[in-house]
Design a protein around this motif. Structure first.
Motif, PDB file in Angstrom:
ATOM      1  N   TRP A 182       0.820  -1.212   0.000  1.00 10.40           N
ATOM      2  CA  TRP A 182       0.000   0.000   0.000  1.00 10.40           C
ATOM      3  C   TRP A 182       0.853   1.261   0.000  1.00 10.40           C
ATOM      4  O   TRP A 182       1.901   1.309   0.649  1.00 10.40           O
ATOM      5  N   ALA A 183       0.357   2.289  -0.682  1.00  9.03           N
ATOM      6  CA  ALA A 183       0.995   3.613  -0.622  1.00  9.03           C
ATOM      7  C   ALA A 183       0.672   4.226   0.738  1.00  9.03           C
ATOM      8  O   ALA A 183      -0.449   4.042   1.247  1.00  9.03           O
ATOM      9  N   ALA A 189       0.118   7.255   1.455  1.00  9.09           N
ATOM     10  CA  ALA A 189      -0.972   8.237   1.355  1.00  9.09           C
ATOM     11  C   ALA A 189      -2.333   7.533   1.436  1.00  9.09           C
ATOM     12  O   ALA A 189      -3.255   8.046   2.082  1.00  9.09           O
ATOM     13  N   SER A 190      -2.460   6.359   0.803  1.00  4.93           N
ATOM     14  CA  SER A 190      -3.759   5.660   0.851  1.00  4.93           C
ATOM     15  C   SER A 190      -4.031   5.166   2.265  1.00  4.93           C
ATOM     16  O   SER A 190      -5.155   5.281   2.780  1.00  4.93           O
ATOM     17  N   LEU A 191      -2.990   4.604   2.902  1.00  2.51           N
ATOM     18  CA  LEU A 191      -3.168   4.123   4.282  1.00  2.51           C
ATOM     19  C   LEU A 191      -3.576   5.272   5.194  1.00  2.51           C
ATOM     20  O   LEU A 191      -4.457   5.128   6.044  1.00  2.51           O
ATOM     21  N   ASP A 192      -2.918   6.407   5.024  1.00  2.00           N
ATOM     22  CA  ASP A 192      -3.206   7.554   5.885  1.00  2.00           C
ATOM     23  C   ASP A 192      -4.642   8.041   5.698  1.00  2.00           C
ATOM     24  O   ASP A 192      -5.270   8.513   6.635  1.00  2.00           O
ATOM     25  N   ARG A 193      -5.134   7.927   4.465  1.00  2.00           N
ATOM     26  CA  ARG A 193      -6.480   8.437   4.185  1.00  2.00           C
ATOM     27  C   ARG A 193      -7.561   7.605   4.857  1.00  2.00           C
ATOM     28  O   ARG A 193      -8.508   8.140   5.411  1.00  2.00           O
ATOM     29  N   ASP A 194      -7.414   6.284   4.823  1.00  2.00           N
ATOM     30  CA  ASP A 194      -8.505   5.453   5.352  1.00  2.00           C
ATOM     31  C   ASP A 194      -7.981   4.187   6.027  1.00  2.00           C
ATOM     32  O   ASP A 194      -8.259   3.065   5.581  1.00  2.00           O
ATOM     33  N   ILE A 247      -8.954  -0.093   5.331  1.00  2.00           N
ATOM     34  CA  ILE A 247      -7.948  -0.984   4.728  1.00  2.00           C
ATOM     35  C   ILE A 247      -7.625  -2.126   5.697  1.00  2.00           C
ATOM     36  O   ILE A 247      -7.572  -3.287   5.317  1.00  2.00           O
ATOM     37  N   ARG A 305       4.211  -1.599   3.210  1.00  2.00           N
ATOM     38  CA  ARG A 305       4.108  -0.246   2.676  1.00  2.00           C
ATOM     39  C   ARG A 305       5.045  -0.120   1.485  1.00  2.00           C
ATOM     40  O   ARG A 305       6.036  -0.843   1.387  1.00  2.00           O
ATOM     41  N   GLU A 306       4.769   0.842   0.638  1.00  2.00           N
ATOM     42  CA  GLU A 306       5.590   0.993  -0.569  1.00  2.00           C
ATOM     43  C   GLU A 306       7.053   1.324  -0.234  1.00  2.00           C
ATOM     44  O   GLU A 306       7.943   1.087  -1.039  1.00  2.00           O
ATOM     45  N   SER A 349      -1.765   6.896   9.642  1.00  2.00           N
ATOM     46  CA  SER A 349      -1.976   5.479   9.944  1.00  2.00           C
ATOM     47  C   SER A 349      -0.838   4.908  10.767  1.00  2.00           C
ATOM     48  O   SER A 349      -0.826   3.728  11.085  1.00  2.00           O
TER      49      SER A 349
END
Ligand code: HEM
Length: 410
Positions: free
Chosen positions: A19-20, A22-27, A31, A44-45, A395
């Motif tokens: 996962w990126a 930024a995506s983890l941080d968003r939701d 996830i 993580r990436e 996250s």
């Protein structure tokens, strides 16, 4: 053969579960909820693994095949010298073994359960004063008018730091907190170097002042004990105080804002607390579980570790996601439900970690959160959100919390 199966599983993990940030941080909740039944690990990436199941998070904290990061993360971000490296190399939080014990022991007494309990009326009175200061206005910016001040004033009282220094040291420690999130990037480094240097020299001046003008406070006794000790170097001593200023103010201010926001979003539960103060301790635990201000902490693996058939390889950073573990249905019934009356909190709340690094300020943090809630619910029962709920972002590590305005009929 077994090893081959592990490796195959790992390559599937790489492909499907990376996962990126930024995506983890968003939701993060969505996830983690989706993946928890399928895999014990995400990646993580940037190559950091994330343990997402409660039983694994709990076990990895004390697993002898893991250790604290020391300067591994700093060096991975290209930090090879300067005050930021000094901070990371010397803070008790990131150290191991004898060094960790020597750094923690002189602080542990000052944060002992009995001393913190004695402080409870003082914490309450600080919370009351902050409400009084804004009462007539009928509204406040909860973070800058209340949450920033309560933990900072309490840590000043414990250590003997002048309150007039709060705006300067809090600005710097909120910035330095990013260094404790495993997602800090190389772009953050110049700012982190600057604030680390400023904080170390600020604490140096405080201790020098106590040597010249001793007082009845923690800093004086710390400075005196240091002068007769051979176990801590000068810079180690300075960095432990910087750590206390940081850990003592940033984590709890986030938790205060989250707690107030969650309760006001769940009006029936806020009203229940206002009517019955015995609900306060449970409400505090539930807010810490449902939306923790510290989302994870990291370890390095010193050996391969198999988790439910998936290999966590040696020499890698693993983020232990308390945020995910605290919503694991194997521990909590209906984990996505916010319920201050739930009775399934384990005896030791995972938000404060575990093992030898378990939060030194746990008792203090709980007292601050409880007394703030007691003061707010008693003095301002008609408190309400003045806009949306607090925005909680991140996250991993200490999360950022912003934008919480509240109002009341004065
Ligand atoms: C809601 C508030 C807080 C939360 C969620 C929290 C969480 C944590 C966690 C998870 C750790 C362990 C990290 C690890 O194992 O890598 C920790 C360590 C620590 N905390 Fe807290 N904390 C809070 C408040 C405080 C306060 C008020 C203090 C006051 C001094 C404090 C001081 C420390 C220190 C010094 C450590 C390092 C302990 C060690 O490495 O031996 N914390 N905290």
């Amino acid at each position: 053969m077994a090893r081959q199966q592990m490796t195959q599983t790992l390559s599937q993990l790489d492909a499907r579960y990376t996962w990126a940030i930024a995506s983890l941080d968003r939701d993060p909740h969505e996830i983690f909820r989706k993946h928890r039944p399928m895999t014990p690990l995400l990646k993580r990436e940037d190559g950091v693994y994330i343990a997402i199941r409660a039983a694994d998070v709990e076990a990895l904290i004390t697993d002898p095949r893991t250790r604290q990061l020391e300067t591994q993360l700093a060096r991975a971000r290209g930090v090879v010298d300067g005050p930021l490296l000094q901070f990371m190399a010397n803070t008790l939080l990131l150290s191991n073994g004898v060094q960790h014990r020597q750094r923690r022991a002189p602080l542990a007494k000052a944060f002992a359960f009995d001393l913190m309990t004695e402080l409870r009326p003082r914490v309450r009175s600080i919370a009351e004063q902050l409400i009084d200061q804004h009462y007539r206005r009928g509204a406040m910016d909860f973070i800058s008018d209340f949450a920033n001040w309560l933990p900072a004033r309490v840590i000043c009282a414990i250590l003997g730091v002048p309150e007039s220094d709060i705006p300067d040291f809090t600005r710097r420690v909120y910035s330095l907190a990013r260094a404790l999130s495993s997602s800090f990037s190389q772009e953050d480094v110049p700012e982190l170097q600057r604030v680390s240097g400023e904080l170390i020299s600020y604490v140096h001046d405080l201790l020098e002042d106590r040597r010249l003008r001793p007082r009845e406070d923690f800093l004086t006794s710390y400075a005196t004990a240091l002068d007769g000790s051979e176990t801590l170097s000068n810079v180690e001593a300075l960095v432990q105080i910087v750590t206390l200023l940081l850990a003592g103010s940033d984590t709890t201010r986030g938790a205060l804002a989250i707690q107030t926001s969650l309760l006001l979003e769940h009006r029936e539960q806020w009203n229940a607390v206002c009517k019955d103060s015995t609900l306060i301790p449970g409400a505090v635990l539930e807010c810490l579980r449902y939306e923790p201000s510290v989302a994870s902490f990291a370890r390095v693996t010193v050996d391969d570790i198999a988790l439910d058939g998936v290999m966590l390889p040696r020499g890698h950073i693993v983020s232990l996601s308390t945020l995910s573990a605290l919503r694991d249905p194997s521990v909590y019934a209906d984990p996505d439900k916010f319920d201050i009356r739930r009775t399934d909190h384990p005896r030791r709340h995972l938000v404060f970690g575990g093992g030898v690094h378990r939060c030194l300020g746990e008792t203090l943090a709980k007292i601050e959160l409880q007394e703030a809630l007691a003061a707010l619910s008693e003095r301002l029962p008609n408190l309400e959100l003045d806009g949306g709920p607090a925005i909680v972002h991140g996250s991993g590590g200490i999360r950022s919390v912003r934008d919480l305005r509240v109002r009341w009929a004065a």
